[in-house]
Design a protein around this motif. Structure first.
Motif, PDB file in Angstrom:
ATOM      1  N   GLY A 181      89.860 103.242  25.996  1.00  0.00           N
ATOM      2  CA  GLY A 181      88.941 103.158  27.132  1.00  0.00           C
ATOM      3  C   GLY A 181      88.982 104.367  28.047  1.00  0.00           C
ATOM      4  O   GLY A 181      87.996 104.675  28.716  1.00  0.00           O
ATOM      5  N   ILE A 182      90.121 105.093  28.070  1.00  0.00           N
ATOM      6  CA  ILE A 182      90.242 106.254  28.967  1.00  0.00           C
ATOM      7  C   ILE A 182      89.210 107.336  28.634  1.00  0.00           C
ATOM      8  O   ILE A 182      88.431 107.743  29.504  1.00  0.00           O
ATOM      9  N   PRO A 183      89.147 107.824  27.368  1.00  0.00           N
ATOM     10  CA  PRO A 183      88.112 108.829  27.079  1.00  0.00           C
ATOM     11  C   PRO A 183      86.698 108.291  27.208  1.00  0.00           C
ATOM     12  O   PRO A 183      85.773 109.023  27.532  1.00  0.00           O
ATOM     13  N   MET A 184      86.526 106.967  26.989  1.00  0.00           N
ATOM     14  CA  MET A 184      85.189 106.383  27.117  1.00  0.00           C
ATOM     15  C   MET A 184      84.723 106.361  28.566  1.00  0.00           C
ATOM     16  O   MET A 184      83.524 106.371  28.834  1.00  0.00           O
ATOM     17  N   LEU A 185      85.656 106.313  29.501  1.00  0.00           N
ATOM     18  CA  LEU A 185      85.297 106.392  30.921  1.00  0.00           C
ATOM     19  C   LEU A 185      85.179 107.837  31.389  1.00  0.00           C
ATOM     20  O   LEU A 185      84.335 108.169  32.222  1.00  0.00           O
ATOM     21  N   LEU A 186      86.035 108.719  30.835  1.00  0.00           N
ATOM     22  CA  LEU A 186      86.034 110.118  31.257  1.00  0.00           C
ATOM     23  C   LEU A 186      84.808 110.868  30.741  1.00  0.00           C
ATOM     24  O   LEU A 186      84.249 111.711  31.434  1.00  0.00           O
ATOM     25  N   ALA A 187      84.389 110.566  29.504  1.00  0.00           N
ATOM     26  CA  ALA A 187      83.293 111.314  28.879  1.00  0.00           C
ATOM     27  C   ALA A 187      81.996 111.277  29.691  1.00  0.00           C
ATOM     28  O   ALA A 187      81.385 112.328  29.925  1.00  0.00           O
ATOM     29  N   PRO A 188      81.530 110.086  30.166  1.00  0.00           N
ATOM     30  CA  PRO A 188      80.310 110.089  30.975  1.00  0.00           C
ATOM     31  C   PRO A 188      80.450 110.868  32.276  1.00  0.00           C
ATOM     32  O   PRO A 188      79.470 111.397  32.799  1.00  0.00           O
ATOM     33  N   ALA A 189      81.681 110.931  32.812  1.00  0.00           N
ATOM     34  CA  ALA A 189      81.892 111.678  34.056  1.00  0.00           C
ATOM     35  C   ALA A 189      81.877 113.182  33.797  1.00  0.00           C
ATOM     36  O   ALA A 189      81.323 113.956  34.585  1.00  0.00           O
ATOM     37  N   LEU A 190      82.469 113.603  32.673  1.00  0.00           N
ATOM     38  CA  LEU A 190      82.571 115.035  32.376  1.00  0.00           C
ATOM     39  C   LEU A 190      81.296 115.596  31.753  1.00  0.00           C
ATOM     40  O   LEU A 190      81.038 116.791  31.862  1.00  0.00           O
ATOM     41  N   GLY A 191      80.500 114.727  31.098  1.00  0.00           N
ATOM     42  CA  GLY A 191      79.299 115.190  30.401  1.00  0.00           C
ATOM     43  C   GLY A 191      78.359 116.024  31.258  1.00  0.00           C
ATOM     44  O   GLY A 191      78.032 117.169  30.892  1.00  0.00           O
ATOM     45  N   PRO A 192      77.900 115.523  32.424  1.00  0.00           N
ATOM     46  CA  PRO A 192      76.988 116.316  33.254  1.00  0.00           C
ATOM     47  C   PRO A 192      77.593 117.624  33.751  1.00  0.00           C
ATOM     48  O   PRO A 192      76.890 118.633  33.861  1.00  0.00           O
ATOM     49  N   VAL A 193      78.908 117.625  34.035  1.00  0.00           N
ATOM     50  CA  VAL A 193      79.557 118.852  34.514  1.00  0.00           C
ATOM     51  C   VAL A 193      79.610 119.893  33.405  1.00  0.00           C
ATOM     52  O   VAL A 193      79.279 121.073  33.615  1.00  0.00           O
ATOM     53  N   LEU A 194      80.011 119.480  32.201  1.00  0.00           N
ATOM     54  CA  LEU A 194      80.052 120.398  31.056  1.00  0.00           C
ATOM     55  C   LEU A 194      78.659 120.928  30.737  1.00  0.00           C
ATOM     56  O   LEU A 194      78.484 122.116  30.469  1.00  0.00           O
ATOM     57  N   SER A 195      77.674 120.017  30.774  1.00  0.00           N
ATOM     58  CA  SER A 195      76.294 120.412  30.505  1.00  0.00           C
ATOM     59  C   SER A 195      75.835 121.478  31.503  1.00  0.00           C
ATOM     60  O   SER A 195      75.271 122.512  31.118  1.00  0.00           O
ATOM     61  N   GLY A 196      76.103 121.239  32.793  1.00  0.00           N
ATOM     62  CA  GLY A 196      75.718 122.205  33.823  1.00  0.00           C
ATOM     63  C   GLY A 196      76.406 123.544  33.639  1.00  0.00           C
ATOM     64  O   GLY A 196      75.782 124.599  33.803  1.00  0.00           O
ATOM     65  N   TRP A 197      77.686 123.517  33.266  1.00  0.00           N
ATOM     66  CA  TRP A 197      78.435 124.768  33.072  1.00  0.00           C
ATOM     67  C   TRP A 197      77.874 125.568  31.901  1.00  0.00           C
ATOM     68  O   TRP A 197      77.674 126.783  32.003  1.00  0.00           O
ATOM     69  N   PHE A 198      77.585 124.883  30.788  1.00  0.00           N
ATOM     70  CA  PHE A 198      77.035 125.574  29.613  1.00  0.00           C
ATOM     71  C   PHE A 198      75.661 126.176  29.923  1.00  0.00           C
ATOM     72  O   PHE A 198      75.377 127.327  29.573  1.00  0.00           O
ATOM     73  N   ILE A 199      74.808 125.397  30.601  1.00  0.00           N
ATOM     74  CA  ILE A 199      73.453 125.875  30.902  1.00  0.00           C
ATOM     75  C   ILE A 199      73.499 127.089  31.825  1.00  0.00           C
ATOM     76  O   ILE A 199      72.771 128.062  31.630  1.00  0.00           O
ATOM     77  N   GLU A 200      74.381 127.039  32.805  1.00  0.00           N
ATOM     78  CA  GLU A 200      74.455 128.117  33.787  1.00  0.00           C
ATOM     79  C   GLU A 200      75.178 129.351  33.244  1.00  0.00           C
ATOM     80  O   GLU A 200      74.769 130.484  33.511  1.00  0.00           O
ATOM     81  N   SER A 201      76.243 129.145  32.484  1.00  0.00           N
ATOM     82  CA  SER A 201      77.086 130.268  32.037  1.00  0.00           C
ATOM     83  C   SER A 201      76.649 130.847  30.702  1.00  0.00           C
ATOM     84  O   SER A 201      76.808 132.039  30.463  1.00  0.00           O
ATOM     85  N   VAL A 202      76.108 130.013  29.810  1.00  0.00           N
ATOM     86  CA  VAL A 202      75.699 130.507  28.482  1.00  0.00           C
ATOM     87  C   VAL A 202      74.212 130.198  28.291  1.00  0.00           C
ATOM     88  O   VAL A 202      73.358 130.960  28.695  1.00  0.00           O
ATOM     89  N   SER A 203      73.903 129.060  27.669  1.00  0.00           N
ATOM     90  CA  SER A 203      72.511 128.610  27.516  1.00  0.00           C
ATOM     91  C   SER A 203      72.525 127.145  27.128  1.00  0.00           C
ATOM     92  O   SER A 203      73.567 126.594  26.757  1.00  0.00           O
ATOM     93  N   TRP A 204      71.366 126.492  27.176  1.00  0.00           N
ATOM     94  CA  TRP A 204      71.275 125.071  26.849  1.00  0.00           C
ATOM     95  C   TRP A 204      71.682 124.794  25.412  1.00  0.00           C
ATOM     96  O   TRP A 204      72.110 123.672  25.076  1.00  0.00           O
ATOM     97  N   HIS A 205      71.554 125.785  24.534  1.00  0.00           N
ATOM     98  CA  HIS A 205      71.884 125.579  23.119  1.00  0.00           C
ATOM     99  C   HIS A 205      73.316 125.075  22.939  1.00  0.00           C
ATOM    100  O   HIS A 205      73.611 124.321  22.006  1.00  0.00           O
TER     101      HIS A 205
END
Length: 496
Positions: free
Chosen positions: A151-175
Motif C-alpha cells: 500500500g505504501i507505493p500505491m499511496l506515494l505514486a499518485p502523490a509523486l506522479g504530478p510532480v515528476l510529470s511537471g519536472w520532466f515537462i519543464e526540464s526535458v520534454s513531455w515525451h
C-alpha cells in the motif's frame, strides 16, 4: 520457554525473506502503471500546445486509456486461469512498456490516443493480477503487514506522479513522462522472470466473446456522445454516439443476463443495497475525477504556473487523501458508510463550490485549501463506499463483484472526463466575447467557474443521495445459494 518462542520468529523472518524479491518485482511493475495514471493530467495543456489541437481532442488520451482499462479488467481472472498469473503479468508489463514507448514518439494527437489505448490494454490487468499474486505469496499470518507494504507505493505514486510529470515537462520534454517507463518496465520484466514463481492454472470457464465485443462499442460510443454533447446535444455526432452506444449497451445487458459466465456480473444489481451504493460511488467519481483533470488546466492556463509548480501545488491533495484513507477505514468499522459518505461528499462539494468562484487573481492559499478539502473528502468517503458495495453484494455473486466495480469505475471516469471537458469547452466558447487577451481570460475563468459549479452540484447531489444508504442485509451462511463458486479474493477487492 526460550526455545519455544524462538521458532515462530525464525519462521516469520524466513517467510518475509523468501517473498521479498517476488514482492519487489510486483511492486516495480505496479508502481509504473499507478504513476502513469496521474502524470498525464499535468501534461494536458502542454500536449494541447505541442500538437496544436484542442482540449476536446487531447482529453481522449485520458478517456481512451480509461476505456481500455475497463475493457481488460474483467478478463484478468479468465486469462490467469487459462495461461497462468506469471505469464499474463509478464505480457501485461511488456505491453504497457511498449505502449509507453509508442506514446513517447507519437507524431499526432490521433497516434497518441491510439498508443494510450495500447498502454491501457496492458495496464488494466497489472494491478488486479499483481495484488492477487501478492495475496497468494504472503503467509496467512503475515498478509495484513505484507499488503500494508504494498500500500505504501500505491499511496506515494499518485502523490509523486504530478510532480515528476511537471519536472520532466519543464526540464526535458513531455515525451519523457512516457519514455521513463522503458527502463522501469525492463527492470520489472527481468525481476518478474527471475523471481516470480509459476502459479497453478485454474479451470478455464467459457469466454463471453459477445460481451467482449459489445462492451467496448457501448462504452466508447457513449463516452464520445457525452463528449460531443458538451457542445450540442442535438448535433449529428452527439446523436450518433448516444444512439449507437445506447443500443450496444442494451444488447450488452441482455447478453450478460443470459450468459452463464458473463463478462460482467450484472445480476448483482438485484440487490437494492448494492445498487444504491454503486450509484452513489459513480456520482462521487464523476465529481472527483472529472474535476481533477480541470485543476491542472486552470493552474497553467489562467494562473500561469509551470508544469512543475502545478505538480507541487497538487501534492497536498494526494497527501490529504493518503492521511484520511486509513481514518475512513477505521471509522467505517464503527459507524458504517452513510455518515462517512455524507461528510466526505459534503467536504468535496464545499471544495468545488470554492473553486467555482475563483478568478485570475485568486490567491494560492485558497486553492490549496480547496485541494486539501477534496483530498480529505476523497480519502474519507471512497474506501468506505467501495467496502459498502462489496458488503452489499449477494453472497453467491460477491467473488465476481470486483471486476464489475473496477471496470465500471474506469467507464465512469472516462464519461466524467469526456463530459466535463466538453462542457468546459462549450462554456468557454459561450463566455468569450472578443479576441482581446482580457476577453479570452474572462471567457476561460467563467468557463472554469461554470464547470466547477456543475461538479459541485453533482457532489452535493451525492451528499444528499448518501442518506438513502443503509447497512446491507446479509444472506444467512446456511442458505443453498451460498454453495457456489470460490470465496472472494481480498487482494482483488483492493484494486478499485
Amino acid at each position: 520457554m526460550k526455545q519455544q518462542t524462538s521458532v515462530p520468529q525464525e519462521t516469520e523472518e524466513f517467510s518475509i525473506k523468501t517473498i521479498i524479491l517476488p514482492l519487489l518485482s510486483i511492486i516495480v511493475g505496479m508502481i509504473m502503471v499507478i504513476l502513469d495514471s496521474t502524470v498525464v493530467n499535468v501534461a494536458i495543456p502542454n500536449l494541447v500546445q505541442y500538437f496544436e489541437t484542442d482540449l476536446k481532442t487531447i482529453q481522449w488520451t485520458v478517456t481512451g486509456y480509461t476505456l481500455a482499462l475497463s475493457a481488460v479488467i474483467p478478463l484478468a481472472g479468465w486469462l490467469t486461469d487459462r495461461f497462468g498469473a506469471k505469464r499474463v503479468f509478464l505480457f501485461t508489463i511488456a505491453m504497457f512498456t511498449l505502449g509507453s514507448v509508442l506514446c513517447s514518439i507519437a507524431q499526432s494527437p490521433e497516434q497518441l490516443i491510439l498508443f494510450r489505448v495500447i498502454q491501457g490494454l496492458g495496464g488494466g490487468m497489472v494491478a488486479p493480477i499483481g495484488m492477487a499474486m501478492v495475496f497468494r505469496l504472503a503467509p496467512p499470518e503475515r498478509r495484513g503487514s505484507i499488503m500494508g507494504m504494498l500500500g505504501i507505493p500505491m499511496l506515494l505514486a499518485p502523490a509523486l506522479g504530478p510532480v515528476l510529470s511537471g519536472w520532466f515537462i519543464e526540464s526535458v520534454s513531455w515525451h519523457w513522462i512516457f519514455l521513463i517507463n522503458l527502463p522501469i518496465g525492463i527492470a520489472a520484466f527481468i525481476l518478474c522472470v527471475r523471481f516470480l514463481p509459476d502459479t497453478d492454472r485454474g479451470l478455464t470457464p467459457a469466454l463471453d466473446l459477445l460481451g467482449m465485443i459489445l462492451a467496448p462499442i457501448a462504452f466508447s460510443m457513449l463516452a464520445y456522445g457525452v463528449s460531443e454533447g458538451g457542445t450540442s446535444w442535438t448535433s449529428a455526432t452527439t446523436l450518433t454516439g448516444v444512439i449507437v452506444g445506447g443500443v450496444a449497451l442494451i444488447l450488452f445487458i441482455i447478453v450478460e443476463l443470459r450468459q452463464k459466465n458473463p463478462l460482467l456480473e450484472l445480476r448483482v444489481f438485484t440487490s437494492s443495497d448494492f445498487s444504491r451504493g454503486i450509484v452513489l460511488a459513480w456520482v462521487a467519481q464523476v465529481a472527483l475525477f472529472g474535476s481533477m483533470i480541470l485543476i491542472p488546466l486552470y493552474l497553467q492556463q489562467i494562473k500561469g504556473y509551470t508544469a512543475l509548480e502545478t505538480g507541487l501545488i497538487l501534492l497536498p491533495q494526494a497527501l490529504a487523501s493518503g492521511i484520511s484513507m486509513p481514518l475512513g477505514g477505521r471509522l467505517f468499522d464503527k459507524i458504517g458508510a452513510r455518515p462517512l459518505a455524507f461528510v466526505g461528499l459534503g467536504i468535496i462539494s464545499g471544495a468545488l463550490f470554492i473553486l467555482s468562484s475563483i478568478t485570475a487573481t485568486t490567491g494560492l492559499g485558497l486553492i490549496i485549501t480547496a485541494l486539501l478539502m477534496m483530498g480529505f473528502g476523497m480519502g474519507l468517503s471512497m474506501m468506505p463506499l467501495n467496502t459498502h458495495v462489496l458488503n452489499a453484494a449477494p453472497r453467491k455473486l460477491v467473488a465476481r463483484v470486483t471486476p464489475l466495480t473496477a471496470a465500471a469505475q474506469q467507464v465512469v471516469v472516462s464519461f466524467a472526463v469526456a463530459g466535463l471537458t466538453g462542457f468546459l469547452t462549450s462554456r468557454v466558447t459561450s463566455h468569450t466575447m472578443g479576441t482581446e487577451k482580457a476577453d479570452i481570460v474572462n471567457g476561460l475563468v467563467s468557463g472554469f467557474n461554470d464547470t466547477f459549479f456543475l461538479a459541485a452540484c453533482i457532489a452535493l447531489f451525492g451528499c444528499v443521495l448518501s442518506l438513502i444508504l443503509r447497512k446491507p442485509k446479509r444472506v444467512a451462511e446456511s442458505e443453498p445459494e451460498l454453495q457456489t463458486g470460490d470465496s472472494p479474493d481480498p487482494a482483488m477487492m483492493m484494486g478499485h
